[in-house]
Design an enzyme around this catalytic site. Sequence first.
Site, PDB file in Angstrom:
ATOM      1  N   GLU A  40     -93.166   3.445  56.351  1.00 52.36           N
ATOM      2  CA  GLU A  40     -93.266   3.134  57.784  1.00 52.36           C
ATOM      3  C   GLU A  40     -94.703   3.332  58.284  1.00 52.36           C
ATOM      4  O   GLU A  40     -95.335   4.352  57.965  1.00 52.36           O
ATOM      5  CB  GLU A  40     -92.345   4.092  58.551  1.00 52.36           C
ATOM      6  CG  GLU A  40     -92.349   3.923  60.053  1.00 52.36           C
ATOM      7  CD  GLU A  40     -91.592   5.041  60.784  1.00 52.36           C
ATOM      8  OE1 GLU A  40     -91.559   6.190  60.296  1.00 52.36           O
ATOM      9  OE2 GLU A  40     -91.044   4.750  61.859  1.00 52.36           O
ATOM     10  N   LYS A 111     -87.534  -1.753  64.592  1.00 52.59           N
ATOM     11  CA  LYS A 111     -86.786  -0.474  64.519  1.00 52.59           C
ATOM     12  C   LYS A 111     -85.911  -0.294  65.762  1.00 52.59           C
ATOM     13  O   LYS A 111     -86.407  -0.404  66.903  1.00 52.59           O
ATOM     14  CB  LYS A 111     -87.783   0.667  64.396  1.00 52.59           C
ATOM     15  CG  LYS A 111     -87.200   2.047  64.217  1.00 52.59           C
ATOM     16  CD  LYS A 111     -88.348   3.065  64.063  1.00 52.59           C
ATOM     17  CE  LYS A 111     -87.874   4.475  63.808  1.00 52.59           C
ATOM     18  NZ  LYS A 111     -89.010   5.408  63.697  1.00 52.59           N
ATOM     19  N   CYS A 146     -86.812   4.838  59.089  1.00 56.98           N
ATOM     20  CA  CYS A 146     -86.970   6.269  59.365  1.00 56.98           C
ATOM     21  C   CYS A 146     -85.816   6.869  60.184  1.00 56.98           C
ATOM     22  O   CYS A 146     -84.728   7.076  59.667  1.00 56.98           O
ATOM     23  CB  CYS A 146     -88.331   6.514  60.011  1.00 56.98           C
ATOM     24  SG  CYS A 146     -88.929   8.198  59.814  1.00 56.98           S
TER      25      CYS A 146
END
Length: 266
Positions: A40, A111, A146
Amino acid sequence: MRASLLQIAVDPDETVADRRERVAELVRAERDADLVVLPELWPVGAFAYESFADEAEPLEGPTHEVMSKAARDAGVWLHAGSIVERDPDGPLYNTSLVFSPAGELVSAYRKIHRFGFDKGEAVMMAPGQELATVRLPALTLGLGTCYDLRFPELFRGLVDAGAQAFVVPAGWPERRRAHWTLLARARAVENQAYMLACGTAGTHADVEQAGHSIVVDPWGEVLAEAGAGEETLRVELDPEKVTVTRDQFPALKDRLLGLAPPRTPR
Ligand SMILES: O=C(O)CCC(=O)C(=O)O
């Protein structure tokens, strides 16, 4: 199917442009792989909030250019980790880019769960609204990033959309490394899918990174786990293993959806 996870060290003394070129060389070195995965926000650093606005780039910006070429040169599917994307309409997103071996952008996943509660990414970026899967010739990938790892419903949604392997780039802090390993294995076991979770190394913005990128098979076995420093993990994935695991232990078929809420206590 061969996969390589590049656990990149984000060193604040290296410029973003230098890191892009260095990482592109690392990708080119993986020409024997079918799939290469990066972490990321490796260009800028997941916790380098003060640099987000300055380093934000359009979808087809400098990282896209360098990574598209690296994927083409190596002839690999490349999950190029994520960038700080600046949408033409203004908001920033934490966006993962996936390239085909021809260097074409085949997926851009924004995300969905932003990290930071009342600061950082959670206030500086807009949330993605759509799940993303990518069909490779041998396996369908489901994408997360994440903090998404903490939200099992996202991964169930990806399984319902056909995912057989999850790719999760991260910049996970060392302080919560135990959660990282546990959640990566849990998402693999409960969904009977491969988990390829690729983190960063080093310390940036005073946050020590966990490293410990990990690959878990659909039975929950750890196939490979990195240490704390910059490192490449190389693993063999067997798409048949997903089918066999789901056929021989068909727990996914026992899901009960639409349960009634608890009755109000009297
Ligand atoms: O959930 C965590 O503990 C870490 C999440 C994170 O660092 C992120 O999403 O950038």
